[in-house]
Write a protein that holds these residues in place. Sequence first.
Motif, PDB file in Angstrom:
ATOM      1  N   LYS A   1       1.154 -14.058  10.241  1.00  0.00           N
ATOM      2  CA  LYS A   1       0.466 -14.247  11.515  1.00  0.00           C
ATOM      3  C   LYS A   1      -0.705 -13.290  11.640  1.00  0.00           C
ATOM      4  O   LYS A   1      -1.760 -13.647  12.197  1.00  0.00           O
ATOM      5  CB  LYS A   1       1.460 -14.025  12.669  1.00  0.00           C
ATOM      6  CG  LYS A   1       0.862 -14.265  14.043  1.00  0.00           C
ATOM      7  CD  LYS A   1       1.923 -14.104  15.133  1.00  0.00           C
ATOM      8  CE  LYS A   1       1.324 -14.343  16.517  1.00  0.00           C
ATOM      9  NZ  LYS A   1       2.356 -14.175  17.580  1.00  0.00           N
TER      10      LYS A   1
ATOM     11  N   SER B   1      -4.623 -14.308  12.178  1.00  0.00           N
ATOM     12  CA  SER B   1      -5.338 -13.915  13.395  1.00  0.00           C
ATOM     13  C   SER B   1      -6.710 -13.332  13.074  1.00  0.00           C
ATOM     14  O   SER B   1      -7.600 -13.292  13.932  1.00  0.00           O
ATOM     15  CB  SER B   1      -4.509 -12.884  14.181  1.00  0.00           C
ATOM     16  OG  SER B   1      -4.461 -11.642  13.489  1.00  0.00           O
TER      17      SER B   1
ATOM     18  N   ARG C   1     -11.147 -15.850  13.009  1.00  0.00           N
ATOM     19  CA  ARG C   1     -11.458 -15.164  14.270  1.00  0.00           C
ATOM     20  C   ARG C   1     -12.348 -13.956  14.050  1.00  0.00           C
ATOM     21  O   ARG C   1     -13.407 -13.831  14.652  1.00  0.00           O
ATOM     22  CB  ARG C   1     -10.160 -14.733  14.969  1.00  0.00           C
ATOM     23  CG  ARG C   1     -10.382 -13.908  16.246  1.00  0.00           C
ATOM     24  CD  ARG C   1     -11.043 -14.758  17.327  1.00  0.00           C
ATOM     25  NE  ARG C   1     -11.322 -13.979  18.536  1.00  0.00           N
ATOM     26  CZ  ARG C   1     -12.475 -13.386  18.790  1.00  0.00           C
ATOM     27  NH1 ARG C   1     -13.469 -13.444  17.916  1.00  0.00           N
ATOM     28  NH2 ARG C   1     -12.665 -12.730  19.915  1.00  0.00           N
TER      29      ARG C   1
ATOM     30  N   HIS D   1      -7.864 -19.549  18.280  1.00  0.00           N
ATOM     31  CA  HIS D   1      -8.289 -18.151  18.403  1.00  0.00           C
ATOM     32  C   HIS D   1      -8.877 -17.747  19.752  1.00  0.00           C
ATOM     33  O   HIS D   1      -8.877 -16.561  20.083  1.00  0.00           O
ATOM     34  CB  HIS D   1      -9.317 -17.833  17.310  1.00  0.00           C
ATOM     35  CG  HIS D   1      -8.781 -17.920  15.920  1.00  0.00           C
ATOM     36  ND1 HIS D   1      -7.801 -17.087  15.445  1.00  0.00           N
ATOM     37  CD2 HIS D   1      -9.095 -18.768  14.897  1.00  0.00           C
ATOM     38  CE1 HIS D   1      -7.538 -17.401  14.185  1.00  0.00           C
ATOM     39  NE2 HIS D   1      -8.298 -18.411  13.835  1.00  0.00           N
TER      40      HIS D   1
END
Length: 345
Positions: free
Chosen positions: A99, A103, A107, A137
Amino acid sequence: MTAHASPSEQPLLSVQDLRIRIQMDNGELNAVDGVDFEIRKGKTLGLVGESGCGKSLTSRAIISINPKECETTGTIVYQSSSEKELNSLNLLSLDSRSKQIRSIRGRKIAMIFQEPMTAFSPMYTIGNQIMESILIHRTKNKKEAKQIALEMLSKVGISDQEKRFDQYPHEFSGGMRQRAMISMALSCNPELLIADEPTTALDVTIQAQVLELMKGLQKEFGMAILLVTHDLGIIAEMCDEVAVMYLGKIVEQSTVKEIFNNPKHPYTKGLLRSMPRMGSNKTKRLESIEGTVPIATNMPPMCGFYERCNDRIEGVCNMQAVPKTQIAENHMVRCFLYQDKNEGD
């Protein structure tokens, strides 16, 4: 990177001793072999070299999207410029499916891929694919996400955005697909944009427009760019610094001005001599670098450019690995011709 540098002084991205190995039937392929470079906020670093030198594998390693066969070691330290995120993070320490890396991927660090004709899925509309990243995002509100997508399409110079939003990739020309890909990459305001041969499939006119677009968006958003290309003309127009890559190693690195005015490595000189120049003799053939990039499988410790180099030193260049030599404060070269200038490392 200095241990006590303030966040504003630290590079946005620092790559140290990056190595990518691939097990082949005939041995181990050292595709990337000890690469080091830094990228600072708002600056553009050009990674230049012939096909097969490891440029794309290097750029893809930053966001962990290389094939699983690639065994990657070293450190890729990402230092967010956001005041809320001042801690350094080694991206190679993260699982490629975690994860945390997801992220960052898209992004904080976005990528424009090499081939605009195949980068989009033919099953979904352009707008749907741009919105997907925004919904992941930036916002869960579909109406707001669509508005952001339309604004980005406008920023990259695509007219009639409402109509284009609902069209499929095959309804876009190559230049429009490249613009749409840029809009998707920039839709989340990334801090670093990786552009892997962003103009390869485009004609000269559209190429110039795309480069101007990237420079304008960089100025607007303040992002850093890693520009991967084999075209030194694009490097001269776009970049602040240049890293010349050959056979998995960076063989020369300095500012754009220094590389073009004072090249040192025989490979860099060969690349520059092969460029067409305004006002040059039209009857004179362009020079070329003889031979091809060898395959880096089971290579002995020696200079990878040895067989193609007119300045090679017999019994030296083919007998040992070439150390780096710092010939000036911001100029590094990996060549035995300059080793007496400095002890190297």
